[in-house]
Design a protein around this motif. Structure first.
Motif, mmCIF file in Angstrom:
data_model
loop_
_atom_site.group_PDB
_atom_site.id
_atom_site.type_symbol
_atom_site.label_atom_id
_atom_site.label_comp_id
_atom_site.label_asym_id
_atom_site.label_seq_id
_atom_site.Cartn_x
_atom_site.Cartn_y
_atom_site.Cartn_z
ATOM 1 N N ASP A 65 59.395 -29.666 -39.096
ATOM 2 C CA ASP A 65 59.627 -31.077 -39.395
ATOM 3 C C ASP A 65 58.382 -31.940 -39.219
ATOM 4 N N VAL A 66 57.397 -31.492 -38.459
ATOM 5 C CA VAL A 66 56.185 -32.294 -38.238
ATOM 6 C C VAL A 66 55.337 -32.345 -39.501
ATOM 7 N N THR A 67 55.106 -31.197 -40.119
ATOM 8 C CA THR A 67 54.295 -31.159 -41.332
ATOM 9 C C THR A 67 55.107 -31.484 -42.574
ATOM 10 N N LYS A 68 56.426 -31.633 -42.397
ATOM 11 C CA LYS A 68 57.321 -31.932 -43.515
ATOM 12 C C LYS A 68 57.131 -30.927 -44.649
ATOM 13 N N GLY A 69 57.223 -29.678 -44.282
ATOM 14 C CA GLY A 69 57.098 -28.617 -45.265
ATOM 15 C C GLY A 69 55.713 -28.498 -45.854
ATOM 16 N N GLY A 70 54.684 -28.874 -45.073
ATOM 17 C CA GLY A 70 53.315 -28.788 -45.552
ATOM 18 C C GLY A 70 52.839 -30.014 -46.309
ATOM 19 N N GLN A 71 53.709 -31.012 -46.464
ATOM 20 C CA GLN A 71 53.327 -32.221 -47.204
ATOM 21 C C GLN A 71 52.563 -33.222 -46.337
ATOM 22 N N ASN A 72 52.841 -33.223 -45.051
ATOM 23 C CA ASN A 72 52.187 -34.148 -44.131
ATOM 24 C C ASN A 72 50.978 -33.444 -43.491
ATOM 25 N N LYS A 73 49.857 -33.436 -44.181
ATOM 26 C CA LYS A 73 48.678 -32.716 -43.720
ATOM 27 C C LYS A 73 47.708 -33.640 -42.984
ATOM 28 N N LYS A 74 47.034 -33.072 -41.981
ATOM 29 C CA LYS A 74 46.020 -33.822 -41.254
ATOM 30 C C LYS A 74 44.628 -33.428 -41.750
ATOM 31 N N LYS A 75 43.781 -34.424 -41.915
ATOM 32 C CA LYS A 75 42.439 -34.182 -42.439
ATOM 33 C C LYS A 75 41.510 -33.719 -41.316
ATOM 34 N N VAL A 76 40.772 -32.662 -41.621
ATOM 35 C CA VAL A 76 39.904 -32.030 -40.631
ATOM 36 C C VAL A 76 38.466 -32.011 -41.138
ATOM 37 N N VAL A 77 37.545 -32.413 -40.277
ATOM 38 C CA VAL A 77 36.117 -32.288 -40.556
ATOM 39 C C VAL A 77 35.548 -31.202 -39.662
ATOM 40 N N ALA A 133 29.938 -41.008 -41.083
ATOM 41 C CA ALA A 133 30.571 -41.598 -42.266
ATOM 42 C C ALA A 133 31.583 -40.610 -42.877
ATOM 43 N N HIS A 134 31.230 -39.343 -42.836
ATOM 44 C CA HIS A 134 32.078 -38.293 -43.397
ATOM 45 C C HIS A 134 33.380 -38.138 -42.608
ATOM 46 N N ALA A 135 33.338 -38.388 -41.302
ATOM 47 C CA ALA A 135 34.492 -38.158 -40.429
ATOM 48 C C ALA A 135 35.322 -39.422 -40.173
ATOM 49 N N LYS A 136 34.941 -40.535 -40.740
ATOM 50 C CA LYS A 136 35.629 -41.794 -40.453
ATOM 51 C C LYS A 136 37.119 -41.740 -40.777
ATOM 52 N N ASN A 137 37.480 -41.096 -41.867
ATOM 53 C CA ASN A 137 38.879 -41.081 -42.311
ATOM 54 C C ASN A 137 39.614 -39.793 -41.955
ATOM 55 N N ALA A 138 38.983 -38.969 -41.130
ATOM 56 C CA ALA A 138 39.623 -37.705 -40.733
ATOM 57 C C ALA A 138 40.503 -37.924 -39.501
ATOM 58 N N LEU A 156 31.308 -39.480 -29.600
ATOM 59 C CA LEU A 156 32.405 -40.178 -28.932
ATOM 60 C C LEU A 156 32.287 -41.684 -29.092
ATOM 61 N N GLU A 157 31.063 -42.181 -29.095
ATOM 62 C CA GLU A 157 30.847 -43.618 -29.263
ATOM 63 C C GLU A 157 31.074 -44.070 -30.701
ATOM 64 N N SER A 158 30.875 -43.159 -31.655
ATOM 65 C CA SER A 158 30.938 -43.537 -33.071
ATOM 66 C C SER A 158 32.291 -43.247 -33.718
ATOM 67 N N LEU A 159 33.063 -42.332 -33.151
ATOM 68 C CA LEU A 159 34.331 -41.940 -33.752
ATOM 69 C C LEU A 159 35.493 -42.186 -32.795
ATOM 70 N N THR A 160 36.653 -42.447 -33.349
ATOM 71 C CA THR A 160 37.854 -42.689 -32.531
ATOM 72 C C THR A 160 38.841 -41.526 -32.624
ATOM 73 N N ILE A 161 38.465 -40.463 -33.295
ATOM 74 C CA ILE A 161 39.348 -39.309 -33.463
ATOM 75 C C ILE A 161 39.017 -38.247 -32.416
ATOM 76 N N PRO A 162 39.941 -37.336 -32.122
ATOM 77 C CA PRO A 162 39.648 -36.262 -31.170
ATOM 78 C C PRO A 162 38.492 -35.386 -31.657
ATOM 79 N N ILE A 163 37.621 -35.014 -30.719
ATOM 80 C CA ILE A 163 36.443 -34.206 -31.038
ATOM 81 C C ILE A 163 36.500 -32.913 -30.225
ATOM 82 N N PHE A 164 36.330 -31.791 -30.912
ATOM 83 C CA PHE A 164 36.380 -30.477 -30.271
ATOM 84 C C PHE A 164 35.106 -29.693 -30.611
ATOM 85 N N ASP A 165 34.698 -28.831 -29.676
ATOM 86 C CA ASP A 165 33.694 -27.821 -30.006
ATOM 87 C C ASP A 165 34.171 -26.468 -29.464
ATOM 88 N N ASN A 166 33.387 -25.417 -29.707
ATOM 89 C CA ASN A 166 33.868 -24.067 -29.389
ATOM 90 C C ASN A 166 33.482 -23.582 -27.992
#
Length: 331
Positions: A65-77, A133-138, A156-166
């Motif tokens: 129900d979260v992805t609504k059958g794959g229709q509700n996708k989250k954008k990833v950079v 600029a590329h990650a602003k809408n992700a 972290l200062e430039s983006l408001t989205i969660p940031i992960f590394d490996n």
């Protein structure tokens, strides 16, 4: 450089997983490595488990129900920092991580412009400003390499989205060593990063959440590696992840469904036996009652023969004597 190639050293074997386009094609190298240790059977069993766990979680994500059958996708950079150049790599498809992101219910945001930084080997890489600029809408930023502290702080200062590394719990070397062997665990990490509300307890193995203040994982010591894998015949323990949890849930559901089917079969069997028994009882009762009626009829007929009811008639001789008395002239 030639001394590392298969042509210059016939005793070497080149692993060409980097030339594969899909995650399953890369995973098949588990069987290739198994050949060199005479462990083909074990490698096949491991690959079957990996593909089953991966498919289980992928199918669950695409239908929940979260992805609504794959229709509700989250954008990833996905943009990893290359320290030697001071720039960010550019992702492109087809590639294994394109499959992973899509199967996790995400949409990979591709950088379609030319990079501002050109390397000595002729590649175009992204500058810091281009990445921001590329990650602003992700929805999520992922680096499949370690982010230095200064770069991480700047993002972290430039983006408001969660940031992960490996640099997960076992350090970034674990990504290099185990990512190929366990793509199901990589998919599970992406699911945990994209859908924390759906999988709040999901275990991330490879990635750390810089936005949440997680520290880089420590490299596994040689002693720990030796203890975990003392020899080639030692059993392999797969990572605990949302993919392995999915298989566990499917197993429980399958057993429950099997038990329900078995219960229904047992109920049907009991009902069938009860109906059959009832038919036998009714038939036996009908036969007994029929025999009873038949005996009653025979008994009545027998009683009738013992006590017959006759109308009194005069015998023929008596009739003749009587007639002669009445008429003496009769012969």
């Amino acid at each position: 450089a030639d001394e590392w190639t298969a042509d210059s050293n016939p005793k070497s074997f080149s692993i060409t997983d980097t030339y594969e386009d899909t995650v399953f094609q890369v995973a098949e190298y588990v069987e290739v490595v198994g050949l060199f240790f005479n462990r083909e059977h074990e490698a096949t069993l491991a690959l079957d488990y990996i593909l089953s766990a991966y498919s289980c979680l992928r199918d669950e994500i695409q239908t929940n129900d979260v992805t609504k059958g794959g229709q509700n996708k989250k954008k990833v950079v996905i943009a990893s920092y290359i320290s030697s150049v001071g720039a960010f790599g550019i992702t492109s498809c087809p590639n294994w991580y394109c499959d992973i992101v899509e199967d996790a219910g995400g949409e990979l945001v591709l950088f379609e412009e030319e990079g501002e930084i050109e390397t000595s080997w002729g590649s175009q890489l992204m500058s810091f400003d281009q990445v921001v600029a590329h990650a602003k809408n992700a929805h999520v930023y992922v680096a499949d390499g370690p982010l230095p502290d200064d770069i991480a702080d700047a993002l972290l200062e430039s983006l408001t989205i969660p940031i992960f590394d490996n640099q997960g719990s076992l350090g970034h070397n674990d990504w290099l060593e185990r990512r190929l062997a366990e793509p199901d665990a990589v998919l599970a990490d992406y699911v945990a990063m994209l859908w924390p509300e759906k999988y709040p307890d999901a275990n991330r193995n490879f990635f750390r959440n810089i936005s949440a203040g997680e520290e880089p994982g420590s490299k596994v010591s040689d002693d720990a590696l030796e203890a975990a894998c003392p020899n080639v015949n030692a059993p392999y323990f797969f990572l605990i992840s949302a993919a392995s949890d999915c298989l566990d849930r499917r197993s429980v559901t399958s057993r429950t469904s099997s038990n329900k089917k078995s219960t229904k079969k047992n109920v049907a069997l009991v009902v069938g036996l009860a109906v059959a028994l009832a038919v036998v009882v009714i038939a036996a009762f009908a036969m007994i009652f029929s025999n009873y009626l038949r005996k009653r009829r025979l008994q009545r007929q027998f009683e009738d023969t013992k006590n017959p009811t006759f109308v009194e008639l005069t015998s023929s001789e008596e009739k003749d004597e009587l007639n002669h008395k009445k008429d003496p002239n009769m012969a």
